[in-house]
Write a protein that holds these residues in place. Structure first.
Motif, PDB file in Angstrom:
ATOM      1  N   THR A   1       0.835  -1.192   0.000  1.00 30.78           N
ATOM      2  CA  THR A   1       0.000   0.000   0.000  1.00 30.78           C
ATOM      3  C   THR A   1       0.871   1.244   0.000  1.00 30.78           C
ATOM      4  OG1 THR A   1      -1.814   1.141   1.181  1.00 30.78           O
ATOM      5  CG2 THR A   1      -0.145   0.054   2.530  1.00 30.78           C
ATOM      6  N   LEU A   2       0.370   2.315  -0.577  1.00 30.59           N
ATOM      7  CA  LEU A   2       1.010   3.624  -0.556  1.00 30.59           C
ATOM      8  C   LEU A   2       0.017   4.646  -0.015  1.00 30.59           C
ATOM      9  CD1 LEU A   2       2.718   3.706  -4.092  1.00 30.59           C
ATOM     10  CD2 LEU A   2       3.909   3.538  -1.901  1.00 30.59           C
ATOM     11  N   ALA A   3       0.537   5.646   0.684  1.00 31.16           N
ATOM     12  CA  ALA A   3      -0.298   6.756   1.151  1.00 31.16           C
ATOM     13  C   ALA A   3       0.445   8.052   0.870  1.00 31.16           C
ATOM     14  CB  ALA A   3      -0.604   6.625   2.641  1.00 31.16           C
ATOM     15  N   ILE A   4      -0.300   9.062   0.435  1.00 36.25           N
ATOM     16  CA  ILE A   4       0.288  10.341   0.058  1.00 36.25           C
ATOM     17  C   ILE A   4      -0.291  11.436   0.939  1.00 36.25           C
ATOM     18  CG2 ILE A   4      -1.448  10.794  -1.741  1.00 36.25           C
ATOM     19  CD1 ILE A   4       0.894  11.924  -3.459  1.00 36.25           C
ATOM     20  N   SER A   5       0.553  12.354   1.359  1.00 36.47           N
ATOM     21  CA  SER A   5       0.116  13.425   2.239  1.00 36.47           C
ATOM     22  C   SER A   5      -0.912  14.315   1.541  1.00 36.47           C
ATOM     23  CB  SER A   5       1.310  14.286   2.653  1.00 36.47           C
ATOM     24  OG  SER A   5       0.886  15.483   3.284  1.00 36.47           O
ATOM     25  N   PRO A   6      -1.971  14.713   2.254  1.00 41.01           N
ATOM     26  CA  PRO A   6      -2.921  15.664   1.667  1.00 41.01           C
ATOM     27  C   PRO A   6      -2.291  17.020   1.398  1.00 41.01           C
ATOM     28  CG  PRO A   6      -3.405  15.273   3.988  1.00 41.01           C
ATOM     29  CD  PRO A   6      -2.369  14.280   3.591  1.00 41.01           C
ATOM     30  N   ASP A   7      -1.126  17.281   2.005  1.00 38.37           N
ATOM     31  CA  ASP A   7      -0.386  18.526   1.778  1.00 38.37           C
ATOM     32  C   ASP A   7       0.887  18.243   0.980  1.00 38.37           C
ATOM     33  OD1 ASP A   7      -0.337  21.312   2.166  1.00 38.37           O
ATOM     34  OD2 ASP A   7       1.127  21.141   3.785  1.00 38.37           O
ATOM     35  N   PHE A   8       0.792  17.277   0.062  1.00 40.32           N
ATOM     36  CA  PHE A   8       1.951  16.808  -0.688  1.00 40.32           C
ATOM     37  C   PHE A   8       2.673  17.930  -1.425  1.00 40.32           C
ATOM     38  CE2 PHE A   8       3.823  14.940  -4.587  1.00 40.32           C
ATOM     39  CZ  PHE A   8       4.689  14.025  -4.006  1.00 40.32           C
ATOM     40  N   ALA A   9       1.950  18.914  -1.920  1.00 38.74           N
ATOM     41  CA  ALA A   9       2.576  20.012  -2.661  1.00 38.74           C
ATOM     42  C   ALA A   9       3.598  20.745  -1.806  1.00 38.74           C
ATOM     43  CB  ALA A   9       1.516  20.985  -3.163  1.00 38.74           C
ATOM     44  N   ALA A  10       3.378  20.761  -0.482  1.00 38.92           N
ATOM     45  CA  ALA A  10       4.289  21.469   0.414  1.00 38.92           C
ATOM     46  C   ALA A  10       5.280  20.546   1.099  1.00 38.92           C
ATOM     47  CB  ALA A  10       3.494  22.236   1.474  1.00 38.92           C
ATOM     48  N   ASP A  11       4.821  19.347   1.557  1.00 29.49           N
ATOM     49  CA  ASP A  11       5.708  18.506   2.372  1.00 29.49           C
ATOM     50  C   ASP A  11       6.293  17.308   1.622  1.00 29.49           C
ATOM     51  OD1 ASP A  11       3.725  16.466   2.318  1.00 29.49           O
ATOM     52  OD2 ASP A  11       2.877  17.111   4.219  1.00 29.49           O
ATOM     53  N   GLU A  12       5.779  16.980   0.426  1.00 30.03           N
ATOM     54  CA  GLU A  12       6.281  15.889  -0.411  1.00 30.03           C
ATOM     55  C   GLU A  12       6.381  14.565   0.344  1.00 30.03           C
ATOM     56  OE1 GLU A  12       9.939  17.870  -2.128  1.00 30.03           O
ATOM     57  OE2 GLU A  12       8.931  17.177  -3.956  1.00 30.03           O
ATOM     58  N   THR A  13       5.441  14.310   1.247  1.00 32.29           N
ATOM     59  CA  THR A  13       5.528  13.134   2.109  1.00 32.29           C
ATOM     60  C   THR A  13       4.729  11.962   1.554  1.00 32.29           C
ATOM     61  OG1 THR A  13       5.935  14.452   4.088  1.00 32.29           O
ATOM     62  CG2 THR A  13       5.024  12.251   4.419  1.00 32.29           C
ATOM     63  N   LEU A  14       5.361  10.785   1.589  1.00 30.59           N
ATOM     64  CA  LEU A  14       4.749   9.530   1.161  1.00 30.59           C
ATOM     65  C   LEU A  14       5.071   8.456   2.184  1.00 30.59           C
ATOM     66  CD1 LEU A  14       6.137   9.712  -2.460  1.00 30.59           C
ATOM     67  CD2 LEU A  14       3.691   9.779  -1.957  1.00 30.59           C
ATOM     68  N   PHE A  15       4.185   7.476   2.296  1.00 30.26           N
ATOM     69  CA  PHE A  15       4.431   6.296   3.123  1.00 30.26           C
ATOM     70  C   PHE A  15       4.176   5.057   2.271  1.00 30.26           C
ATOM     71  CE2 PHE A  15       3.486   9.613   6.142  1.00 30.26           C
ATOM     72  CZ  PHE A  15       4.349   9.372   7.200  1.00 30.26           C
ATOM     73  N   ALA A  16       5.003   4.036   2.490  1.00 32.17           N
ATOM     74  CA  ALA A  16       4.850   2.759   1.798  1.00 32.17           C
ATOM     75  C   ALA A  16       4.714   1.652   2.835  1.00 32.17           C
ATOM     76  CB  ALA A  16       6.042   2.483   0.891  1.00 32.17           C
ATOM     77  N   GLY A  17       3.609   0.906   2.780  1.00 30.90           N
ATOM     78  CA  GLY A  17       3.441  -0.275   3.606  1.00 30.90           C
ATOM     79  C   GLY A  17       3.976  -1.475   2.855  1.00 30.90           C
ATOM     80  N   VAL A  18       4.914  -2.193   3.485  1.00 28.29           N
ATOM     81  CA  VAL A  18       5.636  -3.263   2.802  1.00 28.29           C
ATOM     82  C   VAL A  18       5.582  -4.547   3.634  1.00 28.29           C
ATOM     83  CG1 VAL A  18       7.159  -1.596   1.665  1.00 28.29           C
ATOM     84  CG2 VAL A  18       7.848  -2.602   3.851  1.00 28.29           C
ATOM     85  N   GLU A  19       6.208  -5.583   3.117  1.00 28.92           N
ATOM     86  CA  GLU A  19       6.228  -6.883   3.782  1.00 28.92           C
ATOM     87  C   GLU A  19       6.815  -6.792   5.190  1.00 28.92           C
ATOM     88  OE1 GLU A  19       5.751 -10.938   4.363  1.00 28.92           O
ATOM     89  OE2 GLU A  19       5.165  -9.892   2.513  1.00 28.92           O
ATOM     90  N   SER A  20       7.801  -5.900   5.382  1.00 34.00           N
ATOM     91  CA  SER A  20       8.512  -5.829   6.660  1.00 34.00           C
ATOM     92  C   SER A  20       8.121  -4.635   7.517  1.00 34.00           C
ATOM     93  CB  SER A  20      10.024  -5.794   6.403  1.00 34.00           C
ATOM     94  OG  SER A  20      10.373  -4.662   5.619  1.00 34.00           O
ATOM     95  N   GLY A  21       7.182  -3.806   7.086  1.00 35.00           N
ATOM     96  CA  GLY A  21       6.792  -2.657   7.899  1.00 35.00           C
ATOM     97  C   GLY A  21       6.418  -1.442   7.080  1.00 35.00           C
ATOM     98  N   ILE A  22       7.054  -0.298   7.376  1.00 37.81           N
ATOM     99  CA  ILE A  22       6.719   0.969   6.720  1.00 37.81           C
ATOM    100  C   ILE A  22       7.996   1.722   6.374  1.00 37.81           C
ATOM    101  CG2 ILE A  22       5.547   3.207   6.956  1.00 37.81           C
ATOM    102  CD1 ILE A  22       3.677   1.962   8.970  1.00 37.81           C
ATOM    103  N   PHE A  23       8.000   2.326   5.194  1.00 42.01           N
ATOM    104  CA  PHE A  23       9.038   3.270   4.794  1.00 42.01           C
ATOM    105  C   PHE A  23       8.382   4.622   4.520  1.00 42.01           C
ATOM    106  CE2 PHE A  23      11.247  -0.628   4.317  1.00 42.01           C
ATOM    107  CZ  PHE A  23      12.610  -0.346   4.364  1.00 42.01           C
ATOM    108  N   ARG A  24       9.160   5.685   4.757  1.00 42.14           N
ATOM    109  CA  ARG A  24       8.650   7.052   4.556  1.00 42.14           C
ATOM    110  C   ARG A  24       9.600   7.830   3.655  1.00 42.14           C
ATOM    111  NH1 ARG A  24       8.367   9.834   9.992  1.00 42.14           N
ATOM    112  NH2 ARG A  24      10.644   9.734   9.731  1.00 42.14           N
ATOM    113  N   SER A  25       9.021   8.659   2.795  1.00 47.20           N
ATOM    114  CA  SER A  25       9.792   9.595   1.984  1.00 47.20           C
ATOM    115  C   SER A  25       9.276  11.005   2.260  1.00 47.20           C
ATOM    116  CB  SER A  25       9.659   9.275   0.497  1.00 47.20           C
ATOM    117  OG  SER A  25      10.270  10.295  -0.294  1.00 47.20           O
ATOM    118  N   THR A  26      10.190  11.946   2.414  1.00 44.08           N
ATOM    119  CA  THR A  26       9.799  13.349   2.603  1.00 44.08           C
ATOM    120  C   THR A  26      10.302  14.220   1.455  1.00 44.08           C
ATOM    121  OG1 THR A  26      11.751  13.692   4.014  1.00 44.08           O
ATOM    122  CG2 THR A  26       9.672  13.178   5.120  1.00 44.08           C
ATOM    123  N   ASN A  27      10.647  13.568   0.350  1.00 37.40           N
ATOM    124  CA  ASN A  27      11.065  14.331  -0.833  1.00 37.40           C
ATOM    125  C   ASN A  27      10.424  13.768  -2.097  1.00 37.40           C
ATOM    126  OD1 ASN A  27      12.504  11.964  -1.111  1.00 37.40           O
ATOM    127  ND2 ASN A  27      14.534  12.921  -0.997  1.00 37.40           N
ATOM    128  N   GLY A  28       9.171  13.398  -1.964  1.00 39.00           N
ATOM    129  CA  GLY A  28       8.397  12.991  -3.131  1.00 39.00           C
ATOM    130  C   GLY A  28       8.719  11.627  -3.671  1.00 39.00           C
TER     131      GLY A  28
END
Length: 307
Positions: free
Chosen positions: A145-172
């Motif tokens: 699964t992927l989730a994108i910040s509702p304020d993505f234009a400003a914070d460029e934040t994404l989350f990825a749900g994976v087999e081993s947990g969660i990864f986060r990106s703050t640069n798009g």
């Protein structure tokens, strides 16, 4: 919609009374809010099924009529509300797209991302016409699964749900970092960010065996919410969360509603025990409609309880 016991509904999306159901047999469309359905790939003249595992609709669907569908090997796009389709391949070997997310500011930035089952995350910055793998720092390439910040234009934040947990990106999506979960390594099947994420930093994660996890500091620390029993395949938050702190959690055999941000849950009786996808097109207010997809390919319309 179907009596095929293998025709799982993977994802549901609606906009402007037009709904799409991504199913093992292909993509289906409804133009009456989910009451009746038609095969959306008719213009492709397929000779075999085209399993479709994800679908997203442009935030500007009323004007641009843009829809994306994830399949094995690539992403299909339509610029006319699903009447006709083009496909863009993601590369070789073919990657099975498991999830799609689209920028809330898609009309300006043209950004969408595709998670795949074995090849990580692909990103497009030109409305889906070209894609590139963006996996720097992403140590687990099995994306549920992927989730994108509702304020993505400003914070460029994404989350990825994976087999081993969660990864986060703050640069798009250019780089990813692993998040430490209180339960250790655990498959994360669903993610939901607060509509007020920019202010409250709140997000929820549905896991395979540890119920629902909650963070109020952008994923830095986590606590376990009251735990539903079973894999949490989908999480939906009220559009006015946290003012209305409602959360809907979908398990295969149960649909659970929390009215206190996950502290307590109660089961919503659906009469279904093979649920695979859920959508609340009008939010989670009492009496609001729900659309539920099943592992048999059926799509059922219900309403949320009024009490």
């Amino acid at each position: 919609m179907s009596e095929n016991t293998q025709d799982i509904v993977y994802a549901l999306q609606c906009a402007q009374n037009v709904c799409f159901a991504a199913r093992a047999s292909g993509l289906y469309r409804s133009t009456d809010g989910g009451r009746s359905w038609e095969f959306a790939y008719a213009s492709l003249a397929l000779t075999d099924s085209l399993p479709t595992t994800s679908v997203v609709i442009s935030p500007d669907f009323a004007t641009d009529r843009t829809v994306f569908a994830g399949v094995s090997g690539g992403v299909l796009y339509s610029l006319d509300g699903g009447d006709s389709w083009q496909i863009v391949e993601l590369g070789m070997p073919p990657s099975t797209v498991s999830t799609l997310v689209i920028s809330p500011d898609f009309g300006r930035d043209g950004v969408l991302l595709a998670g795949t089952m074995e090849d990580g995350v692909f990103r497009s910055g030109n409305r889906g016409y070209n894609w590139a793998a963006w996996n720097f720092g992403l140590l687990d390439l099995s994306i549920f699964t992927l989730a994108i910040s509702p304020d993505f234009a400003a914070d460029e934040t994404l989350f990825a749900g994976v087999e081993s947990g969660i990864f986060r990106s703050t640069n798009g999506g250019r780089a990813w970092r692993e998040i430490t979960l209180p339960v250790g390594y655990e498959p994360v099947l669903s993610l939901a960010l607060s509509p007020a994420y920019a202010q409250d930093g709140t997000l929820f994660a549905g896991t395979e065996s540890q119920g629902v996890l909650r963070s109020t500091d952008r994923g830095a620390t986590w606590t376990q919410a009251a735990t539903p029993d079973g894999p949490v395949n989908s999480l939906l938050l009220a559009p006015d969360f946290p003012t209305r702190p409602y959360i809907l959690a979908l398990l295969e055999h149960a649909l659970l509603l929390s009215q206190d941000a996950g502290q307590t849950w109660r089961e919503y009786p659906t009469g279904l025990n093979d649920m695979s996808a859920v959508l609340a097109p009008a939010g989670l207010a009492p009496g609001a409609p729900l659309i539920i997809g099943t592992t048999r390919g059926d799509v059922v319309s219900l309403v949320l309880p009024t009490q």
